[in-house]
Design a protein around this motif. Structure first.
Motif: not given
Length: 376
Positions: A198-202, A209-211, A225-232, A236-238
């Motif tokens: 989790q810390k590495l991603i932050d 990613v896009t869902t 929601k469906a669409g583009a995201h910048q995952l924290t 990302a862990l979730g």
């Protein structure tokens, strides 16, 4: 899987020589993540920093790394090393029930750990491409007799879940099980805990990613929601832990999400120029080396550096990701069994350093989550 307490894998803790960590293992609900080789890439690359501070940096990072002596535990009764220039790395996730991992994963602060998924990373000769084979935790297998890193021998067991090998005998028994299943020698072992993931991603600034569908899973605290995201890091862990928010609710669907995320993660590492940004590289290397447990051959910054140098040229477009060929168990739809004929095609291809044929995964159980997550 047994609910009995089982021994913690013997590891060399940071800053010690040969002192073994103590703890217990327990069965826990199957919520898992996995991280790929970002740990080795970022840790190894730190040696390009140079300058007067390199001695301090080296000893700081070297002191972070935990190692486990797989070779000593398993002895000589193993598949032969490949002589074709390829390498096989077994990558596991772990969620030690202590410290910051306790807050992320629930449970008690008892020092125990579990691993619900694993993947074999086959690096082809020339180190320009790789194949990744995910090993579903719910696969029923015959586990071989194995000796853990404390020297305790565990008897063979029939019809147990794949991840029972880790809860029984830790890293060494997991490697023994994988080598017995595949006939492939695991040249290296890397294990990453999910607090470090989790810390590495932050620290990377998130991963885009896009869902293609909504993903909502209260159990993994994920609502996208469906669409583009910048995952924290938390998102990302979730994502890599969810199994109820998408697909058929199986571990196979979760694996498909994990594979898509790994590709997005590799792209992000290259996009932000980690290896040309000394400050970013050092921060990531510090986090990565604290999060990783490696086999003793990789248990130093120098070794990780040499290892990482041969992996930096592999992009997501040159990574072929599949799941070990399985089918749902007719006696229990919550479990899967190996499709032996198709799995043999995979192991034979990797043993000969050849691409995995499409026929090997055609018609196998999938989890129905492919394409739900893509790189942005």
């Amino acid at each position: 899987m047994s609910a009995e307490s089982t021994p913690e894998p013997a590891i060399t803790e940071p800053g010690t020589k040969g002192r073994r960590a103590k703890g217990r293992r327990r069965k826990a609900p199957g919520k898992r993540h996995k991280a790929l080789l970002i740990t080795a890439w970022t840790a190894g690359g730190v040696l390009v920093l140079g300058g007067t501070g390199i001695g301090y940096v080296y000893f700081k990072l070297n002191g972070n790394i935990k190692s486990v002596d797989i070779n000593q535990a398993l002895g000589t009764d193993r598949p032969a090393k490949a002589d074709n220039g390829s390498e096989n790395i077994l990558v596991l996730g772990s969620d030690t029930r202590s410290g910051s991992n306790k807050k992320l994963g629930g449970g008690t602060d008892d020092g125990s750990a579990r691993s619900d998924t694993a993947m074999i990373v086959h690096v082809y000769k020339g180190h320009k491409k790789a194949a990744v084979v995910s090993m579903p935790r719910d696969t029923l297998i015959d586990r071989p007799e194995c000796t853990d890193t404390k020297g305790a021998t565990h008897p063979a067991a029939k019809g147990v879940m794949f991840n029972e090998s880790y809860s029984t005998g830790g890293a060494a028994c997991t490697v023994k099980t994988v080598e017995t299943l595949t006939g492939l020698r695991m040249d290296h072992y890397l294990e990453v805990d999910f607090a470090g993931f989790q810390k590495l991603i932050d620290e990377l600034g998130g991963v885009p990613v896009t869902t293609t569908k909504n993903i909502k899973d209260p159990q993994s605290h994920l609502d996208l929601k469906a669409g583009a995201h910048q995952l924290t890091g938390q998102q990302a862990l979730g994502l890599v832990r969810t199994r109820h928010g998408v697909g058929d609710g199986s571990d196979l669907g979760r694996i498909q999400l994990q594979q898509a995320f790994v590709k997005a993660l590799v792209d992000q590492v290259k996009h932000i120029g980690v290896f040309t940004n000394p400050k970013k590289l050092l921060d990531l290397a510090d986090t990565a080396t604290k999060a990783v447990t490696a086999d003793s051959d990789l248990g130093s910054v120098n070794s990780l550096s040499d290892f990482a140098d041969g992996l930096k040229g592999i992009s997501s477009s040159h990574m072929h990701m599949v799941t070990m060929p399985v089918q749902y168990d007719p006696a229990n739809p919550n479990r899967v069994i190996v499709q032996q004929t198709k799995a043999k095609q995979v192991w034979t291809a990797l043993k000969n350093d050849q691409p995995i044929p499409a026929s090997a995964v055609k018609g196998t159980a999938t989890g129905e989550a492919k394409g739900v997550v893509t790189s942005s």
